[in-house]
Design a protein around this motif. Structure first.
Motif: not given
Length: 218
Positions: A70-93
């Motif tokens: 939830t917090d990540y989507f709030v962040y990504s909707d407003q991200a304007q920096e040159e290198r936006p943070l990227y969700l890259f998660d191996p633990k979901f499955a």
């Protein structure tokens, strides 16, 4: 689509498993597959609303940090920096070792040039959005990428945007030009082992990636 001679667009019904193995997996060739996810029920369901509903309070790997979805989507909707943070998660499955990832990011986020670890090959399936890929064969080190003397360490000190601004045009004159493509929702790209690749999200995107070792490179 520069360098497209080495990638063949095929409908799912147009290629068998044996044809894929002999024509692409064994010779270590790239391929972009259309229609592979058409019958996958998750394709229509796996959007941000569904993910927030089922795991919005779960924490995911986002760059060097952990963040709820939830917090990540709030962040990504407003991200304007040159290198936006990227969700890259191996633990979901996953069970260890890591081999399957969920990948979520806003437009402009992505991965700078790298080779997948442990001599693995990869499937990357785009569920939502689209991704631009720039790839070089194993014997061509991309400009702006620096290897240690033993090849064990890789450094790409520039951002994806900086790479396009400073190095991209020069590759147009190379004898071995990069291969470029856009992988859209519902499409899957097969990345052979040892291939250099840069990936940038052209729009808000959700993808699933799985790495594996085949008989050829076991």
């Amino acid at each position: 689509m520069s360098g497209w001679k080495e990638i063949i667009l095929l409908e799912e019904k147009g290629i068998s498993v044996d044809e894929f193995v002999s024509g692409f997996e064994t010779p270590n060739k790239l391929i972009l597959l259309e229609g592979c996810l058409d019958k996958w029920p998750t394709l229509k369901k796996l959007d941000r609303d569904y993910l927030v509903e089922v795991c919005g309070d779960n924490r995911f790997a986002v760059g060097p940090a952990q963040m709820t979805l939830t917090d990540y989507f709030v962040y990504s909707d407003q991200a304007q920096e040159e290198r936006p943070l990227y969700l890259f998660d191996p633990k979901f499955a996953n069970k260890r070792p890591d081999y399957r990832w969920i990948i979520i990011g806003p437009a402009g986020s992505g991965s700078s040039f790298h080779i997948d670890p442990n001599s693995t090959l990869a499937w990357n399936a785009v569920v939502k959005g689209s991704k631009k890929w720039v790839l070089f064969p194993p014997d061509v080190v991309p400009p702006g990428v620096y290897l240690s003397s033993n090849g064990a360490e890789v450094a790409c000190p520039v951002s994806i945007t900086e790479w396009f601004m400073n190095f991209y045009e020069s590759t147009k004159t190379w004898k071995k030009k990069p291969i470029e493509c856009v992988c859209k929702a519902g499409e899957v790209i097969f990345v052979p082992n040892g291939w250099w690749h840069l990936v940038i999200n052209l729009e808000d995107s959700i993808a699933i990636r799985q790495n594996f070792v085949n008989r050829r490179n076991l």
